[in-house]
Structures are given as C-alpha cells and as structure tokens.
Scaffold this motif. Structure first.
Motif, PDB file in Angstrom:
ATOM      1  N   VAL A  33       5.956  -5.783  -9.323  1.00 30.78           N
ATOM      2  CA  VAL A  33       5.340  -5.386 -10.597  1.00 30.78           C
ATOM      3  C   VAL A  33       5.365  -3.875 -10.773  1.00 30.78           C
ATOM      4  CG1 VAL A  33       3.168  -5.320 -11.869  1.00 30.78           C
ATOM      5  CG2 VAL A  33       3.872  -7.412 -10.723  1.00 30.78           C
ATOM      6  N   THR A  34       4.977  -3.164  -9.727  1.00 29.37           N
ATOM      7  CA  THR A  34       4.899  -1.703  -9.878  1.00 29.37           C
ATOM      8  C   THR A  34       6.261  -1.041  -9.755  1.00 29.37           C
ATOM      9  OG1 THR A  34       4.521  -1.468  -7.511  1.00 29.37           O
ATOM     10  CG2 THR A  34       2.579  -1.542  -8.911  1.00 29.37           C
ATOM     11  N   ALA A  41       2.136   4.481  -7.231  1.00 29.93           N
ATOM     12  CA  ALA A  41       1.829   3.123  -7.672  1.00 29.93           C
ATOM     13  C   ALA A  41       2.177   2.132  -6.574  1.00 29.93           C
ATOM     14  CB  ALA A  41       2.602   2.806  -8.941  1.00 29.93           C
ATOM     15  N   ALA A  44      -0.456   2.291  -3.982  1.00 30.33           N
ATOM     16  CA  ALA A  44      -1.688   1.627  -4.420  1.00 30.33           C
ATOM     17  C   ALA A  44      -1.517   0.112  -4.367  1.00 30.33           C
ATOM     18  CB  ALA A  44      -2.049   2.070  -5.834  1.00 30.33           C
ATOM     19  N   ARG A  47      -1.764  -0.967  -0.808  1.00 27.09           N
ATOM     20  CA  ARG A  47      -3.131  -0.799  -0.318  1.00 27.09           C
ATOM     21  C   ARG A  47      -4.019  -1.930  -0.831  1.00 27.09           C
ATOM     22  NH1 ARG A  47      -4.826   4.835  -1.061  1.00 27.09           N
ATOM     23  NH2 ARG A  47      -4.080   4.334  -3.129  1.00 27.09           N
ATOM     24  N   ALA A  48      -3.844  -2.263  -2.112  1.00 25.33           N
ATOM     25  CA  ALA A  48      -4.712  -3.284  -2.704  1.00 25.33           C
ATOM     26  C   ALA A  48      -4.434  -4.651  -2.112  1.00 25.33           C
ATOM     27  CB  ALA A  48      -4.516  -3.312  -4.219  1.00 25.33           C
ATOM     28  N   THR A  49      -3.176  -4.909  -1.726  1.00 30.47           N
ATOM     29  CA  THR A  49      -2.860  -6.255  -1.265  1.00 30.47           C
ATOM     30  C   THR A  49      -2.969  -6.412   0.244  1.00 30.47           C
ATOM     31  OG1 THR A  49      -0.564  -5.559  -1.407  1.00 30.47           O
ATOM     32  CG2 THR A  49      -1.378  -6.962  -3.160  1.00 30.47           C
ATOM     33  N   VAL A  51      -4.646  -4.130   2.632  1.00 27.59           N
ATOM     34  CA  VAL A  51      -5.801  -3.590   3.362  1.00 27.59           C
ATOM     35  C   VAL A  51      -7.078  -4.028   2.671  1.00 27.59           C
ATOM     36  CG1 VAL A  51      -6.808  -1.531   4.357  1.00 27.59           C
ATOM     37  CG2 VAL A  51      -4.402  -1.592   3.814  1.00 27.59           C
ATOM     38  N   LYS A  52      -7.918  -4.763   3.385  1.00 29.59           N
ATOM     39  CA  LYS A  52      -9.101  -5.303   2.733  1.00 29.59           C
ATOM     40  C   LYS A  52     -10.400  -4.734   3.290  1.00 29.59           C
ATOM     41  CE  LYS A  52      -6.453  -7.764   0.207  1.00 29.59           C
ATOM     42  NZ  LYS A  52      -6.197  -9.167   0.085  1.00 29.59           N
ATOM     43  N   LEU A  57      -8.607   1.851   5.824  1.00 33.64           N
ATOM     44  CA  LEU A  57      -7.813   2.648   4.891  1.00 33.64           C
ATOM     45  C   LEU A  57      -7.140   3.860   5.543  1.00 33.64           C
ATOM     46  CD1 LEU A  57      -9.843   2.510   1.568  1.00 33.64           C
ATOM     47  CD2 LEU A  57      -7.600   1.598   2.022  1.00 33.64           C
TER      48      LEU A  57
ATOM     49  N   ILE B   5       0.897   1.002 -16.252  1.00 34.96           N
ATOM     50  CA  ILE B   5      -0.252   1.642 -15.621  1.00 34.96           C
ATOM     51  C   ILE B   5      -0.835   2.713 -16.534  1.00 34.96           C
ATOM     52  CG2 ILE B   5      -0.975   2.988 -13.619  1.00 34.96           C
ATOM     53  CD1 ILE B   5       1.300   1.595 -12.091  1.00 34.96           C
ATOM     54  N   GLU B   6       0.055   3.434 -17.202  1.00 36.14           N
ATOM     55  CA  GLU B   6      -0.411   4.484 -18.126  1.00 36.14           C
ATOM     56  C   GLU B   6      -1.270   3.872 -19.230  1.00 36.14           C
ATOM     57  OE1 GLU B   6       2.699   4.513 -16.961  1.00 36.14           O
ATOM     58  OE2 GLU B   6       2.368   6.295 -15.707  1.00 36.14           O
ATOM     59  N   ARG B  21      -5.396   7.004 -10.999  1.00 37.73           N
ATOM     60  CA  ARG B  21      -4.157   6.226 -10.969  1.00 37.73           C
ATOM     61  C   ARG B  21      -4.288   5.035 -10.049  1.00 37.73           C
ATOM     62  NH1 ARG B  21       0.184   7.236 -13.529  1.00 37.73           N
ATOM     63  NH2 ARG B  21       1.765   5.903 -12.638  1.00 37.73           N
ATOM     64  N   ARG B  22      -5.020   5.275  -8.961  1.00 37.21           N
ATOM     65  CA  ARG B  22      -5.170   4.215  -7.974  1.00 37.21           C
ATOM     66  C   ARG B  22      -5.905   3.019  -8.584  1.00 37.21           C
ATOM     67  NH1 ARG B  22      -8.590   5.070  -2.496  1.00 37.21           N
ATOM     68  NH2 ARG B  22      -7.092   6.680  -2.044  1.00 37.21           N
ATOM     69  N   THR B  25      -3.727   1.282 -11.184  1.00 34.84           N
ATOM     70  CA  THR B  25      -2.667   0.459 -10.609  1.00 34.84           C
ATOM     71  C   THR B  25      -3.211  -0.905 -10.193  1.00 34.84           C
ATOM     72  OG1 THR B  25      -1.733   2.480  -9.709  1.00 34.84           O
ATOM     73  CG2 THR B  25      -0.807   0.418  -8.921  1.00 34.84           C
ATOM     74  N   VAL B  26      -4.365  -0.885  -9.543  1.00 33.76           N
ATOM     75  CA  VAL B  26      -4.924  -2.154  -9.080  1.00 33.76           C
ATOM     76  C   VAL B  26      -5.282  -3.051 -10.270  1.00 33.76           C
ATOM     77  CG1 VAL B  26      -6.782  -3.230  -7.786  1.00 33.76           C
ATOM     78  CG2 VAL B  26      -5.765  -1.132  -6.953  1.00 33.76           C
ATOM     79  N   LEU B  29      -2.130  -4.475 -11.674  1.00 30.63           N
ATOM     80  CA  LEU B  29      -1.650  -5.550 -10.797  1.00 30.63           C
ATOM     81  C   LEU B  29      -2.468  -6.824 -11.005  1.00 30.63           C
ATOM     82  CD1 LEU B  29      -1.035  -3.803  -7.380  1.00 30.63           C
ATOM     83  CD2 LEU B  29       0.648  -4.872  -8.859  1.00 30.63           C
ATOM     84  N   HIS B 204      -7.777  -5.677  -3.216  1.00 31.59           N
ATOM     85  CA  HIS B 204      -8.908  -4.897  -2.731  1.00 31.59           C
ATOM     86  C   HIS B 204      -8.873  -3.508  -3.339  1.00 31.59           C
ATOM     87  CE1 HIS B 204     -11.208  -2.526   0.237  1.00 31.59           C
ATOM     88  NE2 HIS B 204     -11.968  -3.593   0.212  1.00 31.59           N
ATOM     89  N   TYR B 206     -11.044   0.099  -3.215  1.00 32.95           N
ATOM     90  CA  TYR B 206     -12.180   0.845  -2.697  1.00 32.95           C
ATOM     91  C   TYR B 206     -12.377   2.073  -3.583  1.00 32.95           C
ATOM     92  CZ  TYR B 206     -15.310   3.289   0.414  1.00 32.95           C
ATOM     93  OH  TYR B 206     -16.395   3.931   0.926  1.00 32.95           O
TER      94      TYR B 206
END
Lengths: 470, 319
Positions: A33-34, A41, A44, A47-49, A51-52, A57, B5-6, B21-22, B25-26, B29, B204, B206
């Motif tokens: 997707v990114t 991106a 990110a 990281r989102a998928t 690391v929970k 982190l 994302i923008e 941005r972080r 992005t999440v 997604l 996830h 944070y």
C-alpha cells in the motif's frame, strides 16, 4: 522484496521482538500500500504491522536503519569515495562512467558479470549478488568479532574476488595498448584500481555490519542478565536506578496477576433472594440468575525489614519493593528494625519513594547505627505490634539473621506464625553461609513457612512468582 | 476513504488535528487494509481524539465503547429484552388465542405458534449496544473501543471474534454479518499488557508526547486566541516538566487547558503571580505541584536573567 521482509522478520525475532507469520504477511500487504519509494512511510508501515510493544520500538528502529539502509548505503558510499578520490563532480563522473562503458564494450567482452557491474556502478545488481553470496556462506551465523576475517574471506571467495582481480589486471594491460588520451588513460587506470579496492571495502564493511546486527541483542541480553544476577551488595549508582525500575515493574506484575485471579472467582453460590427480587419484573419467572459475590479477600501483608549496616545495599531494594507493594495493596504494614523496631507505613504512604527511603535509612525512625539484634526486635514486635497480625496476614521478614550472638528469641517468631497465615523469610545472604558464625537462620527457619535466598533480582522474581502462585 | 497519506494529513488538519507522518501512515494503512488500529501512549496525547477526527474527516458515524472493569457482552454487544417480550405476549394474549382458535390438537396449536416465530424472536427485542450498533449500522462507521486495557481479559478474547470476522452470534437471531466493516480504533493506556492474539490482529500505533514545534502548532490550532509569546512559554515549561520525575506527566490536553486558563485570566507572560495558582491545571498531585512550582521558578529566573542582559545591552547602546 518479500524475501527481504522475511529476512527482516527473522532478524527482529533473533533480537527478541515477537513477530508472527500473520504479522509478516500484514507487513507485505502494508508495504504494497505504501510503496517502497518513500522511506518514512515504508518504515511506519513495518512498524505498525510488526512491532506491537512500545518497549520493542528502539530495537526496531535500530535494526531498520541497519538492515534497510545497510548494504545499499555501503555500496553507495563506496562509489562516492571512488568519485571523491578521482576528484570529479557528479556530472564529470557520469560522463566518465559513459566512457568506461564504451571501453568495456570494446575490450571487456570476457569480463564476469560482477566485475562489469562493479565497473559500471550498477549498485542494485551488485547488492543482489552480494546478498546471494552472503546467503551461500551463511553470513547470518556470524557472532563474534574474530569471525569477521573468516567471513570476509569466504564472502570474497564466493564472489570470485580473485577472478575479478585477474580480469581487471588484464583490462589494465589492454588499456595500455589502447589509443586514448594519456590523461584519460591515467584516470581509467586509477579508476580500475580504486574500484577493486572499493569492492574489498564493501565486503569488509558488510560483514562487520552483519555482526553488529547480532550484537544489539547480545548487548541487551548481557546487560539485563548482569543486573538480574548481580548481588544487591555490589551495585553501582547507575545500576541502582535501573534496579528501582525493575522492582517497580515487578510489583506491577504482581498486581496484574492478582487482578486476573480476582476475576476468575467472581461468582459464588446461587443467591435465591436476589434472583427472586431481580426477576419480579418478569412476573417471577427466573430469567436472570444471580449469584452471591465472593468476598474479595484482600491480601494483608506485614513486612519486617532489616536495615542494619550488614545488609545496607540489599535493604534499599527490599524497601523499594516494600514501597511498591504498599502502593499496590491497601493493607500493607511495613516495619523496619535493627535492634529497635519502628513502623514506616505512614511515612511510606505520605512520601515519594526516594524521600521515604531516605527517611527510613537515615535513622529518623529508629537508630540504624546500632548492632543488629533480631531477637530484641522480634520481642518488641510481639509486645507492641502483634495486633497487626491476624489469620489473613502474610508476614514477610527481610534480613540476614546475623544476630551478633544476642538471644535469638525464636519463640517470638513462633508466636507470630501461630497467628499469621504465612511467614516468609527472604535472606540476602548466600545459602551456604546460613547458620555459620552469628547467623541464626537455621533456628528461625524452623518457624517459617518459606525461606528463600534473595540476593539478586532474578531470585526476587522467583519469589514473587511463588507468592503469586501460592 | 483517503487517497494518500498526504490526504490524511490534510483532512485531519481541517478537523483541527495535527497528525505526524507516522500517524497518518498508520491511519492510511488501516483504511486501506481494513485492519483495526491499536493506539497506545501516555494519557493525554490525543488517542481518543484520533478516532473522533478520523470519523469526522471521513464523514462516518462514530460509535464509542468505553471499557471498564467488569464490562461484559450484555453491555458491549446487545441485551435481549425479556421484559418487553413478555409484555408483548401478555398484551397480545387475545390475538394469540385467535390464532389458536380451531386447532384440533396440541401439535397443530404448536405448529401455528411456530409459524409466528419471527414475531417473538425478532430484532425488535434486541437492545443493541455499541458493538452491535457498529456491525448492523447502515452507514459506514468508526468504532472506538476506548481504554481496552481497563476491560477484563475475557472481554478481550470475545473481541477477537468480532475483530477478525466482523460478525457476531446472537443466539436468538443467528449470526449477524457486518453490512459495512467498521473502522476500529482501540486505545490503551498500558495499564495491562494486551494479549498477543489481539495485538496480532491490529496495526500498532504508539503516540508519544510531541516535540516542542509540534506542540506549539497544536496549541496555536486549538487555542487560536492565545498570545503567541504565552503559548511559546507554556510549551517550553511543559516540555521541561515532562523531563521531571512526576507521578502524572502532563499531556497535550493539560497544556491546552493551561493555555486556555491563562488566556482567560488575561495573563500574557509566565512571570506573574497568578501563574503558580493555575499550576493545578497541568499537574494533578500535590507532590508534583511542588516540583512544578520549582521548575517554573527556575524558568522565570532564567528568562528574567536573559531579559536583564538584553536590557543591559540596550542601556550600553544608549550610553
């Protein structure tokens, strides 16, 4: 790309981040997707998928940097270094590369692929080749610094560095015969030589980077283990701080487990009265059943903590632990003793951890510079504070039982045990020394339900586990 | 849905939310992959707001489920209204006997009643709670499950079915499948570690405290009436407060409260008497207040010293 992600997931796992297969799959679809072009991106998305846990982190960030900028970045830097050595601008270098290509078309028909890519500055293909080779020599098994040389040589052999060297030498000889300007010739020659060195450099740096990847985990492991196993007696200021965090976490864990346990036993016997009342609105038809609520048995703890000089360092921790416990449970009464015994419950309740410990250890409550006298302290506890102990109370004694040859008065401990639910003794001394010299541990142990050696954090962990389980 | 994302950043900004941005992005997604987002972070960094703004910027309904200890299916999913059902049968007794008129045997009577089954077991008697609402809603929606860490572990396990299949089973009615898969946002303050199974199903995110520049931008956006100088000062002090060892570290919401309070009181600089009295808007414990006061004094002293030297140099120029 997928291979690379799988490898990255493995790397995360090796470093203690739990990444499941499903999460790796998520990472695939997220990176689709990114897209890969935009680094932030992409980062990110992974990281989102993958690391929970917030605590994982930093490991992720570090590994991502090493892994995804790793080899590509090294190759780029190497070619940049060549360009700088030849002191050319970007444009000149590009032009020069075109000339190199022309020359290669003429002269380098029997060049191997890697040599060609190296000379044409084709970093993407080179990266792929080097990765393949590193898989072949099992570079991901590297662990120690001494192995670096071995793996560098193996990787060079796998890539056929000797052959490339020979080929480039040959090319230089041919270059001599060519009729191009002498200036260009000199430049070409230097270029060939530098390129060869660059490849060597790339291999070495890549091997080192691979080792460092593994190292992050080891360093972290070592640090934690060291603190966990280090005796309370020999901790430095810095370690004390970390230890405090660990102790607080430990107490928190204790609380978590306890809330879960309370849930499990929520329902008691069938409650007829409440069921009838509740179901009046349904005309007395019992649609909703009601059960008696189990009475929550709030744990009551009485802690006796020795703060004499002989256990000074250990008692700091014990007190920290006591403080955290008192924060979590409503019914904890804490006492400290050397020869006199004094209650610190209120002091702990009203002050910050640090202040409270200072007050407890500087002698505002009891004389901390006396010689320890367990017998005297126990006798005073029995005469003054025995009311604090009832059949729901767990009594925890923290001390080394070094009584300075005073009367042990172990009958006091027996009396306490008769009233209490449980008596636990945690001793910061090594088990081998119990009972020797002025240690009265054997005598006291007879009146305890549980006696544990507790000289470092790992042992404290174990004790807490047993407390929670039992 | 968002196009990029923008686009997320832009549309969030329109709804007064500055997304890094972080974060963007999440969120992007999550909308693309249709996965729930688990948002963690200290209190007061805008976790709950994130869901609200997400709903607002997509024009979706927001359905909120606040978790607490002892929350169960009956309060989260649906409740069967026995009383109502009973009342209906009582009132309609005559009608029921009408249906049964002329039935020759018990079997026939039962059959006739059975033919009317839907009347007794219909959605009429279901009292939908947030989760069922989110699933059965006609419009696409954002489901916010707030402070999931406060709920019990069993409830978490129950959520798993919902989050993976977006369907729930109501014994009286059968399995209900979502018409629109809702966007799910879960927030957690980390009072308890979430189970791996739940974490695996979520993206996830944070969110940490913002840096100075970001926080200043947020203050300006949310409290436009505040003087720029005051905002800068407040943000500087709050940032340094976060470095102290406080029982409860002030979040963004506290910063905003403080700026609002000070603006309301017509304070335009931190070195005024009134300021110490408003400190309890950002720190909530007595011990913390003491520490914060000291930090504030320190800050004011530093500022005065700086101003002093500046004034001094002005004088030099005049001379």
């Amino acid at each position: 790309m997928q291979e690379k992600l799988v490898e990255f997931a493995n790397l995360l796992r090796e470093n203690g981040v739990r990444v499941s297969l499903a999460e790796t799959l998520d990472a695939f679809s997220a990176s689709e997707v990114t897209g890969l072009s935009e680094r932030d991106a992409f980062r990110a998305a992974l990281r989102a998928t993958m690391v929970k846990r917030a605590s994982e982190l930093p490991v992720f960030e570090e590994l991502f940097d090493i892994y995804f900028s790793g080899l590509g970045e090294i190759i780029k830097q190497a070619s940049q270094a060549v360009q700088n050595a030849l002191s050319m601008s970007d444009q000149e270098f590009q032009k020069f590369l075109d000339q190199v290509e022309k020359m290669l078309q003429k002269e380098g028909k029997n060049l191997s692929e890697l040599a060609r890519q190296l000379l044409q500055n084709n970093s993407g293909e080179m990266e792929r080749k080097i990765r393949e080779a590193s898989r072949a020599v099992k570079l991901n098994g590297i662990e120690r610094t001494i192995e670096e040389n071995y793996f560098a040589r193996a990787l060079a052999r796998q890539l056929g560095l000797d052959k490339i060297e020979a080929e480039i030498k040959e090319l230089r000889e041919q270059l001599e015969k060519m009729d191009i300007g002498s200036e260009l010739k000199a430049k070409m020659e230097e270029y060939l030589e530098r390129r060869l060195k660059a490849l060597d450099d790339i291999i070495r740096r890549y091997v080192r980077m691979e080792r460092e990847k593994r190292d992050i985990k080891q360093k972290e492991d070592q640090r934690l283990n060291q603190i966990g196993e280090k005796s309370f007696y020999y901790l430095t200021e810095e370690e004390l701080k970390k230890m405090n965090e660990a102790v607080t976490r430990l107490a928190q864990r204790l609380k978590n487990v306890i809330t879960v346990r309370r849930k499990r036993s929520k329902k008691g016997r069938f409650d007829i009265k409440r069921t009838l009342r509740q179901n009046l609105k349904y005309g007395g038809v019992p649609f909703k059943l009601r059960f008696e609520k189990r009475k929550k048995e709030k744990p009551q703890v009485v802690i006796l903590c020795d703060v004499s000089d002989s256990v000074r360092n250990a008692s700091r921790f014990m007190l920290q632990f006591v403080y955290s416990l008192q924060d979590l449970y409503s019914r904890v009464r804490s006492f400290i003793f050397v020869a006199d015994i004094g209650e610190v419950t209120e002091c702990f309740r009203n002050n910050d951890a640090k202040e409270a410990l200072d007050v407890a250890l500087t002698g505002d409550i009891i004389n901390v510079y006396a010689h320890s006298n367990f017998g005297y302290a126990f006798r005073n506890f029995v005469t003054d504070h025995l009311g604090a102990v009832n059949k729901r109370t767990t009594v925890i004694v923290l001390g080394d039982a070094r009584n300075n040859y005073n009367l042990p008065h172990d009958w006091c401990l027996r009396e306490i045990r008769q009233r209490a639910k449980k008596v636990i003794w945690l001793n910061p001394e090594s088990r081998n020394t119990w009972g020797f010299g002025d240690s009265e541990m054997d005598r006291y142990a007879a009146h305890c339900d549980l006696v544990e050696e507790c000289r470092n954090l790992n042992q404290l962990y174990r004790v807490v586990d047993r407390l929670v389980a039992g | 849905m968002f196009s990029s994302i923008e686009d997320v950043i832009e549309r969030f900004a329109k709804n007064n939310y500055i997304a890094s941005r972080r974060i963007a992005t999440v969120i992007y997604l999550a909308t693309e992959l249709r996965k729930p987002v688990l948002v963690e972070g200290p209190a007061g960094v805008g976790k709950t707001d994130l869901a609200k703004v997400l709903a607002a910027s997509l024009g979706f309904d927001m359905i909120r489920l606040q978790c607490y200890e002892g929350l169960d299916e009956g309060k989260a999913l649906y409740e069967w209204e026995y009383a109502k059902q009973l009342l209906y049968t009582q009132i309609l007794k005559d009608k029921i006997s009408e249906v049964l008129v002329g039935a020759k045997s018990l079997t026939e009577a039962v059959d006739r009643i059975a033919a009317q089954d839907e009347v007794f077991f219909s959605e009429r008697f279901v009292l939908p709670r947030p989760l069922l609402k989110a699933i059965s809603s006609e419009q696409p929606s954002v489901l916010l499950i707030d402070e999931i860490d406060k709920a019990d572990a069993e409830f978490e396990a129950f959520l798993l079915e919902l989050l993976s299949d977006f369907q729930v089973t109501v014994p009286e009615l059968g399995t209900l499948k979502a018409k629109h898969i809702p966007l799910v946002v879960l927030t957690s303050n980390n009072a308890r570690e979430m189970s791996d199974a739940l974490k695996r199903r979520c993206l996830h995110l944070y969110i940490d405290f913002p840096d100075r520049v970001q926080e200043l931008a947020i203050v300006k956006l949310k409290v436009p009436e505040a003087a720029t100088k005051l905002a800068e000062e407040v943000v500087t002090v709050v940032q340094s407060l976060r470095k102290l060892d406080l029982k409860k570290t002030p979040g963004i919401s506290e910063t905003l409260d403080w700026v609002k309070a000070l603006t309301l009181l017509n304070v335009n600089s931190l070195d005024q008497e009134l300021v110490t009295e408003t400190l309890d808007t950002i720190v909530k414990y007595e011990g913390d207040v003491r520490k914060a006061q000291e930090e504030l004094k320190d800050y004011v002293r530093r500022v005065r010293a700086r101003r002093g030297t500046e004034a001094g140099s002005d004088k030099d120029l005049l001379n």
